[in-house]
Design a protein around this motif. Structure first.
Motif, PDB file in Angstrom:
ATOM      1  N   UNK A   1      -8.804   2.998   3.960  1.00 44.71           N
ATOM      2  CA  UNK A   1      -8.386   1.984   3.043  1.00 44.71           C
ATOM      3  C   UNK A   1      -7.853   2.949   1.577  1.00 44.71           C
ATOM      4  N   UNK A   2      -6.947   2.088   1.208  1.00 42.03           N
ATOM      5  CA  UNK A   2      -6.440   2.645   0.009  1.00 42.03           C
ATOM      6  C   UNK A   2      -7.182   1.663  -1.322  1.00 42.03           C
ATOM      7  N   UNK A   3      -6.788   2.345  -2.477  1.00 44.27           N
ATOM      8  CA  UNK A   3      -7.537   1.567  -3.613  1.00 44.27           C
ATOM      9  C   UNK A   3      -6.682   0.265  -3.967  1.00 44.27           C
ATOM     10  N   UNK A   4      -5.431   0.374  -3.409  1.00 43.06           N
ATOM     11  CA  UNK A   4      -4.703  -1.077  -3.623  1.00 43.06           C
ATOM     12  C   UNK A   4      -5.209  -1.950  -2.554  1.00 43.06           C
ATOM     13  N   UNK A   5      -5.613  -1.666  -1.328  1.00 40.29           N
ATOM     14  CA  UNK A   5      -5.780  -2.512  -0.606  1.00 40.29           C
ATOM     15  C   UNK A   5      -7.406  -3.151  -1.007  1.00 40.29           C
ATOM     16  N   UNK A   6      -8.418  -2.248  -1.297  1.00 38.98           N
ATOM     17  CA  UNK A   6      -9.601  -2.625  -1.577  1.00 38.98           C
ATOM     18  C   UNK A   6      -9.443  -3.595  -3.196  1.00 38.98           C
ATOM     19  N   UNK A   7      -8.533  -3.147  -3.887  1.00 37.07           N
ATOM     20  CA  UNK A   7      -8.309  -4.160  -5.008  1.00 37.07           C
ATOM     21  C   UNK A   7      -7.992  -5.543  -4.632  1.00 37.07           C
ATOM     22  N   UNK A   8      -6.968  -5.396  -3.720  1.00 34.21           N
ATOM     23  CA  UNK A   8      -6.231  -6.734  -3.172  1.00 34.21           C
ATOM     24  C   UNK A   8      -7.432  -7.633  -2.412  1.00 34.21           C
ATOM     25  N   UNK A   9      -8.370  -6.889  -1.754  1.00 34.66           N
ATOM     26  CA  UNK A   9      -9.417  -7.787  -1.350  1.00 34.66           C
ATOM     27  C   UNK A   9     -10.347  -8.253  -2.216  1.00 34.66           C
ATOM     28  N   UNK A  10     -10.760  -7.583  -3.510  1.00 32.64           N
ATOM     29  CA  UNK A  10     -11.748  -8.104  -4.247  1.00 32.64           C
ATOM     30  C   UNK A  10     -10.780  -9.281  -4.882  1.00 32.64           C
ATOM     31  N   UNK A  11      -9.454  -8.932  -5.319  1.00 35.16           N
ATOM     32  CA  UNK A  11      -8.808  -9.951  -6.115  1.00 35.16           C
ATOM     33  C   UNK A  11      -8.598 -11.323  -5.294  1.00 35.16           C
ATOM     34  N   UNK A  12      -8.714 -10.987  -3.873  1.00 34.20           N
ATOM     35  CA  UNK A  12      -8.196 -12.274  -3.180  1.00 34.20           C
ATOM     36  C   UNK A  12      -9.479 -13.301  -3.126  1.00 34.20           C
ATOM     37  N   UNK A  13     -10.864 -12.561  -3.238  1.00 37.16           N
ATOM     38  CA  UNK A  13     -12.091 -13.406  -3.037  1.00 37.16           C
ATOM     39  C   UNK A  13     -12.633 -13.658  -4.435  1.00 37.16           C
ATOM     40  N   UNK A  14     -12.214 -13.155  -5.435  1.00 43.81           N
ATOM     41  CA  UNK A  14     -12.685 -13.332  -6.727  1.00 43.81           C
ATOM     42  C   UNK A  14     -11.636 -13.628  -7.836  1.00 43.81           C
ATOM     43  N   UNK A  15     -11.488 -14.434  -8.601  1.00 44.89           N
ATOM     44  CA  UNK A  15     -10.375 -14.682  -9.497  1.00 44.89           C
ATOM     45  C   UNK A  15     -10.800 -13.508 -10.887  1.00 44.89           C
ATOM     46  N   UNK A  16     -10.075 -12.571 -11.060  1.00 40.69           N
ATOM     47  CA  UNK A  16     -10.247 -11.277 -11.845  1.00 40.69           C
ATOM     48  C   UNK A  16      -9.124 -11.445 -13.221  1.00 40.69           C
ATOM     49  N   UNK A  17      -9.854 -11.537 -14.212  1.00 39.97           N
ATOM     50  CA  UNK A  17      -9.102 -11.220 -15.393  1.00 39.97           C
ATOM     51  C   UNK A  17      -8.346  -9.755 -15.445  1.00 39.97           C
ATOM     52  N   UNK A  18      -9.348  -8.906 -15.201  1.00 37.35           N
ATOM     53  CA  UNK A  18      -8.947  -7.453 -15.089  1.00 37.35           C
ATOM     54  C   UNK A  18      -9.542  -6.562 -13.879  1.00 37.35           C
ATOM     55  N   UNK A  19      -8.850  -5.777 -13.489  1.00 35.02           N
ATOM     56  CA  UNK A  19      -9.475  -5.145 -12.245  1.00 35.02           C
ATOM     57  C   UNK A  19      -8.891  -3.841 -11.831  1.00 35.02           C
ATOM     58  N   UNK A  20      -9.611  -2.801 -11.960  1.00 34.42           N
ATOM     59  CA  UNK A  20      -9.395  -1.389 -11.698  1.00 34.42           C
ATOM     60  C   UNK A  20     -10.183  -0.921 -10.743  1.00 34.42           C
ATOM     61  N   UNK A  21      -9.497  -0.290  -9.600  1.00 36.84           N
ATOM     62  CA  UNK A  21     -10.200   0.608  -8.442  1.00 36.84           C
ATOM     63  C   UNK A  21      -9.678   1.771  -8.629  1.00 36.84           C
ATOM     64  N   UNK A  22     -10.696   2.683  -8.229  1.00 34.35           N
ATOM     65  CA  UNK A  22     -10.347   4.051  -8.053  1.00 34.35           C
ATOM     66  C   UNK A  22     -11.193   4.673  -6.867  1.00 34.35           C
ATOM     67  N   UNK A  23     -10.841   5.563  -6.129  1.00 40.58           N
ATOM     68  CA  UNK A  23     -11.758   6.196  -5.101  1.00 40.58           C
ATOM     69  C   UNK A  23     -10.881   7.192  -4.262  1.00 40.58           C
ATOM     70  N   UNK A  24     -11.871   7.933  -3.363  1.00 40.05           N
ATOM     71  CA  UNK A  24     -11.383   8.769  -2.494  1.00 40.05           C
ATOM     72  C   UNK A  24     -11.000   8.231  -0.994  1.00 40.05           C
ATOM     73  N   UNK A  25     -11.175   6.905  -0.668  1.00 38.75           N
ATOM     74  CA  UNK A  25     -11.157   6.515   0.437  1.00 38.75           C
ATOM     75  C   UNK A  25     -12.273   5.869   1.232  1.00 38.75           C
ATOM     76  N   UNK A  26     -13.501   6.540   0.763  1.00 35.42           N
ATOM     77  CA  UNK A  26     -14.975   6.092   1.072  1.00 35.42           C
ATOM     78  C   UNK A  26     -15.830   5.914  -0.005  1.00 35.42           C
ATOM     79  N   UNK A  27     -15.778   6.529  -1.164  1.00 36.88           N
ATOM     80  CA  UNK A  27     -16.542   6.263  -2.209  1.00 36.88           C
ATOM     81  C   UNK A  27     -15.668   5.621  -3.481  1.00 36.88           C
ATOM     82  N   UNK A  28     -15.872   4.681  -3.978  1.00 35.87           N
ATOM     83  CA  UNK A  28     -14.945   3.816  -4.934  1.00 35.87           C
ATOM     84  C   UNK A  28     -15.771   3.604  -6.113  1.00 35.87           C
TER      85      UNK A  28
END
Length: 80
Positions: A1-28
């Motif tokens: 999973x990429x940071x963009x994919x994880x960001x999209x999953x969170x944003x798809x289920x929760x309306x966000x005003x701001x969202x930053x995601x960073x990580x190494x593929x397992x630890x985020x």
């Protein structure tokens, strides 16, 4: 999973005003700002985010997620 994919999953289920995601593929880490956090305790906020990820948390697709969950007002205060 990429940071963009994880960001999209969170944003798809929760309306966000701001969202930053960073990580190494397992630890985020994520900074999540949502009006849905208003009046909720920290554990309730985290549970809300986990609910957007569903089975991905249980199947180890997202191994670890460290979160900073803020309301828009809390976020604005930190930006000053």
């Amino acid at each position: 999973m990429t940071a963009e994919e994880l960001r999209d999953l969170i944003a798809g289920g929760l309306p966000c005003v701001h969202l930053e995601v960073d990580g190494d593929g397992r630890h985020w880490s994520a900074v999540i700002v949502s009006a849905e956090f208003e009046g909720k305790r920290l554990i309730q906020r985290h549970q809300r985010v986990y609910a957007t990820l569903g089975a991905r948390m249980r199947t180890d697709e997202v191994h670890a997620l460290s979160m900073k969950t803020l309301t828009p007002g809390e976020w604005a205060t930190q930006q000053d």
